[in-house]
Motif scaffolding. Structure first.
Motif, PDB file in Angstrom:
ATOM      1  N   PRO A   1      27.299  37.748  44.009  1.00 22.22           N
ATOM      2  CA  PRO A   1      28.669  38.216  44.237  1.00 22.22           C
ATOM      3  C   PRO A   1      29.721  37.098  44.210  1.00 22.22           C
ATOM      4  CG  PRO A   1      27.510  38.101  46.317  1.00 22.22           C
ATOM      5  CD  PRO A   1      26.504  37.752  45.246  1.00 22.22           C
ATOM      6  N   PHE A   2      29.302  35.835  44.212  1.00 23.03           N
ATOM      7  CA  PHE A   2      30.255  34.733  44.280  1.00 23.03           C
ATOM      8  C   PHE A   2      31.073  34.642  42.991  1.00 23.03           C
ATOM      9  CE2 PHE A   2      31.361  30.173  43.916  1.00 23.03           C
ATOM     10  CZ  PHE A   2      32.179  30.091  45.029  1.00 23.03           C
ATOM     11  N   LEU A   3      32.380  34.788  43.098  1.00 18.46           N
ATOM     12  CA  LEU A   3      33.332  34.754  41.984  1.00 18.46           C
ATOM     13  C   LEU A   3      32.990  35.761  40.884  1.00 18.46           C
ATOM     14  CD1 LEU A   3      33.933  30.895  41.671  1.00 18.46           C
ATOM     15  CD2 LEU A   3      35.379  32.577  42.822  1.00 18.46           C
ATOM     16  N   LEU A   4      32.381  36.878  41.284  1.00 16.78           N
ATOM     17  CA  LEU A   4      32.015  37.934  40.347  1.00 16.78           C
ATOM     18  C   LEU A   4      33.258  38.455  39.631  1.00 16.78           C
ATOM     19  CD1 LEU A   4      29.779  39.896  39.357  1.00 16.78           C
ATOM     20  CD2 LEU A   4      30.395  41.361  41.281  1.00 16.78           C
ATOM     21  N   SER A   5      33.206  38.496  38.306  1.00 17.99           N
ATOM     22  CA  SER A   5      34.365  38.940  37.531  1.00 17.99           C
ATOM     23  C   SER A   5      33.903  39.424  36.163  1.00 17.99           C
ATOM     24  CB  SER A   5      35.356  37.783  37.387  1.00 17.99           C
ATOM     25  OG  SER A   5      36.353  38.094  36.465  1.00 17.99           O
TER      26      SER A   5
END
Length: 190
Positions: free
Chosen positions: A86-90
């Motif tokens: 989920p970290f910096l999910l884009s």
């Protein structure tokens, strides 16, 4: 463990159901007409990549990183996006087919779905602040305890969103599609 870096490469017409996908960090790569069905993409890193006309049916994405990724005309069946990093999910979706796909509890602020079909997609406890659903068709998609602040549904249809169990402050709807907000009341409107 440091993953090998693969930068600015193009991959065409590869069937990863027969070939194991190399665990690596893929930066600025393009995948066209590739088949990732049932492929194990766990712990792979994709940064500023584009997937065009790819099939991700039942692909495994445990701890997979997606940063600034675009999916164009791709097929997703049974994808569990909540398993990815989920970290910096884009990522964004354009002309994609999403079926039985889950975004459970993800923060997807400013995500864009353009001309997508979303069939039985799970947006439970998902943060969709400033999301845009442009000309999308929904079928049995679930929005429950989701944050839809400033989201734009004005050109989409067939969604059902209960405003009592979702946050819809300043969300945009059209006169034609606002009935999806009243569905849970079981009333008839002529």
């Amino acid at each position: 463990m440091m993953l090998p870096l693969i930068d600015s490469q193009q991959f065409h017409n590869i069937d990863y159901t027969d070939n194991s996908f190399q665990r690596a960090e893929y930066d600025n790569c393009t995948f066209t007409n590739c088949n990732f069905s049932d492929a194990d993409l766990s712990s792979v890193i994709f940064i500023e990549c584009e997937f065009d006309t790819c099939n991700f049916s039942n692909a495994i994405i445990k701890n997979t990183t997606f940063r600034e990724v675009n999916f164009i005309e791709c097929k997703f069946i049974g994808m569990q996006f909540q398993d990815c990093n989920p970290f910096l999910l884009s990522f964004n979706f354009s002309n994609c087919q999403l079926q039985f796909t889950s975004f459970y509890k993800l923060k997807l602020k400013q995500i864009k779905f353009d001309k997508c079909n979303l069939i039985q997609v799970d947006f439970i406890e998902t943060d969709l602040t400033n999301a845009v659903f442009d000309d999308c068709v929904f079928n049995n998609t679930v929005f429950r305890q989701s944050i839809l602040k400033n989201s734009d549904f004005s050109t989409s249809n067939n969604f059902i969103i209960n405003p009592e169990i979702n946050t819809i402050t300043n969300a945009k709807f059209s006169k034609e599609n606002v009935l999806g907000l009243l569905h849970h009341y079981q009333i008839s409107i002529n």
